[in-house]
Design an enzyme around this catalytic site. Structure first.
Site, PDB file in Angstrom:
ATOM      1  N   HIS A 121       0.790  -1.231   0.000  1.00  0.00           N
ATOM      2  CA  HIS A 121       0.000   0.000   0.000  1.00  0.00           C
ATOM      3  C   HIS A 121       0.821   1.279   0.000  1.00  0.00           C
ATOM      4  O   HIS A 121       0.253   2.367   0.049  1.00  0.00           O
ATOM      5  CB  HIS A 121      -0.950   0.027   1.205  1.00  0.00           C
ATOM      6  CG  HIS A 121      -2.025  -1.011   1.146  1.00  0.00           C
ATOM      7  ND1 HIS A 121      -3.242  -0.781   0.561  1.00  0.00           N
ATOM      8  CD2 HIS A 121      -2.053  -2.284   1.577  1.00  0.00           C
ATOM      9  CE1 HIS A 121      -4.001  -1.871   0.648  1.00  0.00           C
ATOM     10  NE2 HIS A 121      -3.294  -2.800   1.262  1.00  0.00           N
ATOM     11  N   ARG A 134      -5.272  12.374   5.713  1.00  0.00           N
ATOM     12  CA  ARG A 134      -4.335  12.543   6.803  1.00  0.00           C
ATOM     13  C   ARG A 134      -3.351  13.674   6.501  1.00  0.00           C
ATOM     14  O   ARG A 134      -3.040  13.939   5.341  1.00  0.00           O
ATOM     15  CB  ARG A 134      -3.568  11.221   7.028  1.00  0.00           C
ATOM     16  CG  ARG A 134      -4.429  10.163   7.673  1.00  0.00           C
ATOM     17  CD  ARG A 134      -4.904  10.587   9.049  1.00  0.00           C
ATOM     18  NE  ARG A 134      -3.805  10.597   9.977  1.00  0.00           N
ATOM     19  CZ  ARG A 134      -3.587   9.655  10.897  1.00  0.00           C
ATOM     20  NH1 ARG A 134      -4.424   8.639  11.026  1.00  0.00           N
ATOM     21  NH2 ARG A 134      -2.559   9.726  11.708  1.00  0.00           N
ATOM     22  N   LYS A 187       1.605  14.568   1.209  1.00  0.00           N
ATOM     23  CA  LYS A 187       0.306  14.954   0.636  1.00  0.00           C
ATOM     24  C   LYS A 187       0.243  16.453   0.351  1.00  0.00           C
ATOM     25  O   LYS A 187      -0.671  16.937  -0.292  1.00  0.00           O
ATOM     26  CB  LYS A 187      -0.822  14.529   1.573  1.00  0.00           C
ATOM     27  CG  LYS A 187      -0.944  13.000   1.725  1.00  0.00           C
ATOM     28  CD  LYS A 187      -2.058  12.617   2.691  1.00  0.00           C
ATOM     29  CE  LYS A 187      -2.093  11.124   3.009  1.00  0.00           C
ATOM     30  NZ  LYS A 187      -2.768  10.327   1.969  1.00  0.00           N
ATOM     31  N   THR A 213      -7.975   7.056  -2.165  1.00  0.00           N
ATOM     32  CA  THR A 213      -9.349   6.612  -2.430  1.00  0.00           C
ATOM     33  C   THR A 213     -10.302   7.786  -2.242  1.00  0.00           C
ATOM     34  O   THR A 213     -11.375   7.808  -2.834  1.00  0.00           O
ATOM     35  CB  THR A 213      -9.752   5.446  -1.503  1.00  0.00           C
ATOM     36  OG1 THR A 213      -9.374   5.768  -0.168  1.00  0.00           O
ATOM     37  CG2 THR A 213      -9.081   4.166  -1.925  1.00  0.00           C
ATOM     38  N   LYS A 268     -13.819   9.197  -4.323  1.00  0.00           N
ATOM     39  CA  LYS A 268     -15.081   9.571  -3.678  1.00  0.00           C
ATOM     40  C   LYS A 268     -15.549  10.940  -4.183  1.00  0.00           C
ATOM     41  O   LYS A 268     -16.726  11.148  -4.460  1.00  0.00           O
ATOM     42  CB  LYS A 268     -14.923   9.588  -2.154  1.00  0.00           C
ATOM     43  CG  LYS A 268     -14.621   8.196  -1.580  1.00  0.00           C
ATOM     44  CD  LYS A 268     -14.185   8.217  -0.120  1.00  0.00           C
ATOM     45  CE  LYS A 268     -13.631   6.852   0.268  1.00  0.00           C
ATOM     46  NZ  LYS A 268     -12.927   6.852   1.561  1.00  0.00           N
TER      47      LYS A 268
HETATM   48  C1  GLG Z   1      -2.186   3.715   1.749  1.00  0.00           C
HETATM   49  C2  GLG Z   1      -1.801   4.723   0.685  1.00  0.00           C
HETATM   50  C3  GLG Z   1      -2.972   5.209  -0.121  1.00  0.00           C
HETATM   51  C4  GLG Z   1      -3.834   4.054  -0.587  1.00  0.00           C
HETATM   52  C5  GLG Z   1      -4.262   3.242   0.614  1.00  0.00           C
HETATM   53  C6  GLG Z   1      -5.085   2.029   0.229  1.00  0.00           C
HETATM   54  O1  GLG Z   1      -1.098   5.779   1.256  1.00  0.00           O
HETATM   55  O2  GLG Z   1      -2.506   5.937  -1.228  1.00  0.00           O
HETATM   56  O3  GLG Z   1      -4.974   4.521  -1.261  1.00  0.00           O
HETATM   57  O4  GLG Z   1      -3.135   2.779   1.312  1.00  0.00           O
HETATM   58  O5  GLG Z   1      -4.422   1.207  -0.672  1.00  0.00           O
HETATM   59  N1  GLG Z   1      -1.817   4.323   4.061  1.00  0.00           N
HETATM   60  C7  GLG Z   1      -2.611   4.395   3.031  1.00  0.00           C
HETATM   61  O6  GLG Z   1      -3.641   4.975   3.133  1.00  0.00           O
END
Ligand code: GLG
Length: 808
Positions: free
Chosen positions: A343, A535, A540, A642, A646
């Site tokens: 992730h 977050r 970001k 994600t 949305k």
């Molecule tokens: C991670 C990433 C996100 C991603 C999410 C779900 O930073 O970009 O969309 O996993 O795969 N810690 C997160 O939220």
């Protein structure tokens, strides 16, 4: 002599004489079944899956950020209108009732994906189980005090949780500590401390298909004999008090997003969920047609055909000795059974556990990891003889001042499939982070672009929009989001444009009223709602957003009589409690708000609002009200995102970098309908080679210089002029995320946004195109791909009969 009557026969005689009243066997049977089904939640699905014995999918995650359950349940069961009407007739307000429910905040943010996936797996009729931890305290509640974030414990279970059912009959022991005995009759892990894992089940209903899956969360319980073995006088009380120590395992969610904190308690949590879940899976397998209850004769050959586990971590161990498999066999089964989803690529987020922690907590597992590593490196060495550097890079064991186990490496080696969560992210995994592993086993690597559930993230949160869509194309899109494409026929339809714009305006009014009521802030509902909720993290780049707000502020101040497109910038999100820079960023946002929002020259042309305590239930309110979605991470850093999806589904336009899923969103919508700006991954790589020099931008761009000088001189912190020096110093001297490099392009792109916003009709057309092309980002599509391409199962879409169906 006749035999004495049994109690049953006596009661039967009494009841025959009519003394037992109105008992009716068929009613009782019905009530018994209803009780079993609705109160004890012994679901028929369990029975159904037992009889059909399909391949089970096990989705293991340390985080399930579920939010509220009531409305979601009503939507998926098709009960919402009936419930609305019934409560109305009772003089109650459904919306008010919904607001009483606590969010289940068992996640950090971005990882809302597992919650969406559970919804889609049930909707696609997969025999899937979510497995995680029942944290007694979820993600903290954020309070803002004097502009600073203050954390409050999230005591979400205080008033009980009506959605869960404890299952003490399936309690499972998990072992920790102890030592390894290599005796003459084999290797044994002995003198361990046991903690019990008590499962709590929450039903996961599919969308109107009568399927209910299970999310099983483990809670830690001390065994009754905990620390009681050698108690003496006075020791008893202490031993009972010490039970808390064991039960701390499931006490609290670690509040980090994209950051690894190598704490022993966290390692315990990870092992706890995996060990309990594996034993549960094996128990279920053995009670199926393929397994046998006799451990000696159990054949695990069919295990990978019947079980697929999708974890974010991997463990092996007791299974080997308890179930009479050789390490070789066990490892082969493990690899066939497990699939690993990565992730993030941020190095500080990847788990590398210090050996010394594993050595004390899980000594036998450490030995097995060493053994796996040895066998793995032997293969690599045979393939690349003499390439010692490659061995070092790929090893599961990292040497250094602190020796560590690289968990991502262990996951790759231990899985038959590895995937990233957006195309660009999966490419980066192959090209950089896991390059060596890709060269070794290219067939393992795949992509599965994330998705969101259209039930919660459209039907539930934006009924107005769902309705105007259904009026044009029917309701099929709710379980097959590609149908939204049909809306492309309405892009120039005046009536539809008006309806879509009207729904947005209503959502904005509703959200404004909410802000005024809950937070006593007044905003201009006719301004452009520019929203960045996620977050707080340097990558970001909430700071880039801040620089834009200050730039707008300076422009209005410079030419107060010019026309400006009014904007309300809203930023929301939690900072990890130990993340100093993120907390400073929150303080900066509130400080800018204090100056900008109270400047009479600005009026209501510009407002900067910090949305306190951003969480699932707040997302459901703010996203439908947004005009502009900010997705501005440095290219190559956001795996997918994600939230971006949305917003797109709810009729916001996106301003974003070519990062994560933004790339595919722009591809679907067409780049003309997307506000893309800034460096691409290749540009960022180029710059890394040449070196990034923030001062060059500062010297060259006067508006940027002005903003930074204001921050340094205390313009936004008059009482504490030095307050933001850490931020300025970071931006100028060691900004890993290159905020200044994208500043100019961002400001320019925001000008395009404002220009288009002046033309409501043209803006709304692009909104419609975005909604119409957002179908790809349904988690139903994501899950169908996981099912077919990794898990080896076929989505069914079958509808099983309802519980009180006469056919049953
Ligand atoms: C991670 C990433 C996100 C991603 C999410 C779900 O930073 O970009 O969309 O996993 O795969 N810690 C997160 O939220």
């Amino acid at each position: 002599m006749s035999r004495p009557l049994s109690d049953y026969e006596k009661r039967k005689q009494i009841s025959v004489r009519g003394l037992a009243g109105v008992e009716n066997v068929s009613d009782l049977k019905k009530n018994f079944n209803r009780h079993l089904h609705f109160t004890l939640v012994k679901d028929r699905n369990v029975q159904y899956y037992y009889e059909k014995d399909p391949k089970r999918i096990y989705y293991l995650s340390l985080e399930f950020y579920m939010g509220r359950t009531l409305q979601n349940t009503m939507v998926n069961l098709g009960l919402q209108n009936a419930c609305d009407e019934a409560t109305y007739q009772l003089g109650l307000d459904m919306e008010e009732l919904q607001e009483i429910e606590e969010d289940a905040g068992l996640g950090n943010g971005g990882l809302g994906a597992p919650a969406c996936f559970l919804d889609s797996m049930a909707t696609l009729g997969l025999a899937a189980y979510g497995y995680g931890i029942r944290y007694e305290f979820g993600i903290f509640n954020q309070k803002i005090s004097g502009g600073w974030q203050v954390e409050e414990a999230d005591d979400w279970l205080r008033y009980g949780n009506p959605w869960e059912k404890a299952r003490p009959e399936y309690m499972i022991p998990v072992h920790f500590y102890g030592h390894v005995d290599h005796g003459p009759d084999g290797t044994k892990w002995i003198d361990t401390q046991v903690v019990l894992a008590l499962p709590y089940d929450t039903p996961v209903p599919g969308y109107r298909n009568n399927t209910v899956n299970t999310m099983r969360l483990w809670s830690a319980r001390a065994p009754n004999e905990f620390n009681l073995k050698d108690f003496n006088v006075g020791g008893y009380i202490q031993a009972v008090l010490d039970r808390n120590l064991a039960e701390n395992i499931s006490r609290v969610l670690y509040p980090n997003d994209n950051f690894f904190e190598g704490k022993e308690l966290r390692l315990k949590q990870e092992y706890f969920v995996v060990a309990a879940t594996l034993q549960d899976i094996i128990r279920r397998f053995k009670s199926s047609k393929f397994g046998s209850r006799d451990p000696v004769r159990t054949s695990f050959d069919a295990f990978p055909d019947k079980v697929l586990a999708s974890p974010t971590g991997v463990t092996v161990g007791r299974g080997v000795s308890q179930h009479w498999l050789s390490l070789c066999q066990a490892w082969e089964i493990t690899v066939k059974t497990c699939a690993y989803t990565n992730h993030t690529v941020l190095p500080e987020a990847l788990e590398r556990w210090p050996i010394h922690l594993l050595e004390t907590l899980l000594p036998r597992h450490l030995e097995i990891i060493y053994e796996i590593n040895q066998r793995f490196l032997d293969v690599i060495y045979a393939m690349f003889p003499g390439d010692h550097d490659r061995l070092r890079r790929m090893s599961l064991v990292e040497e250094g001042s602190i020796k560590r186990i690289n968990m991502a490496h262990l996951c790759i080696v231990g899985s038959h499939a590895v995937n990233g969560v957006a195309r660009i992210h999966s490419d980066i995994l192959k090209k950089t982070v896991f390059k060596d592993f890709y060269e070794f086993e290219p067939h393992k690597f795949q992509n599965k672009t994330n998705g969101i559930t259209p039930r919660r993230w459209l039907v539930l949160c934006n009924p107005g929009l769902a309705e105007v869509i259904a009026e044009r194309i029917g309701e099929e899109y709710i379980s097959d989001l590609d149908h939204l494409k049909k809306l492309l026929a309405f892009v120039n339809d005046e009536g539809f444009i008006r309806d879509v714009a009207k729904v947005k305006q209503e959502n904005k009014l509703k959200f404004s009223a909410y802000l005024e009521k809950e937070y006593k802030v007044k905003i201009n509902p006719n301004s452009l709602f520019d929203v960045q909720v996620k977050r707080i993290h340097e990558y970001k780049r909430q700071l880039l957003n801040c620089l834009h707000v200050i730039t707008l502020y300076n422009r209005i101040k410079r030419e107060p009589n010019q026309h400006f497109v009014p904007r309300t910038i809203m930023i929301g999100g939690k900072a990890a409690p130990g993340y100093h820079m993120a907390k400073m960023i929150i303080k900066l946002i509130t400080a800018i708000g204090d100056i900008v929002n109270n400047d009479p020259v600005i009026g209501d042309r510009l407002k900067m609002i910090f949305l306190e305590n951003y969480r699932v239930s707040l997302a459901e309110k703010v996203i439908p009200a947004a005009d502009l979605s900010e997705q501005i991470s440095t290219a190559g850093t956001e795996a997918s995102g994600t939230g971006n999806m949305k917003f797109m589904l709810n009729g916001a336009l996106t301003i974003g970098t070519m990062d994560g899923a933004n790339v595919e969103m722009a591809e679907e919508a067409g780049e003309d309908n997307f506000f893309i700006f800034g460096m691409r991954v290749e540009d960022v790589e180029e710059m890394d080679k040449k070196g990034y020099c923030a001062k060059d931008y500062y010297d060259r761009i006067p508006e940027l210089k002005q903003v930074i000088d204001q921050l340094s001189s205390g313009y936004f912190s008059p009482k504490q002029p030095q307050l933001f020096k850490d931020i300025v110093n970071m931006l100028m001297n060691h900004d890993r995320f290159k905020v200044f490099a994208d500043y100019e392009a961002y400001i320019k792109c925001q000008e395009d946004v404002s220009a288009l916003y002046k033309n409501t009709k043209e803006w709304t057309k692009k909104v419609i195109i975005n909604i119409a092309t957002s179908g790809k980002f349904s988690s139903d599509r994501t899950i169908a791909q996981y099912a077919r391409e990794i898990w080896g199962v076929e989505p069914t879409h079958h509808k099983i009969p309802a519980p009180d169906d006469p056919r049953e």
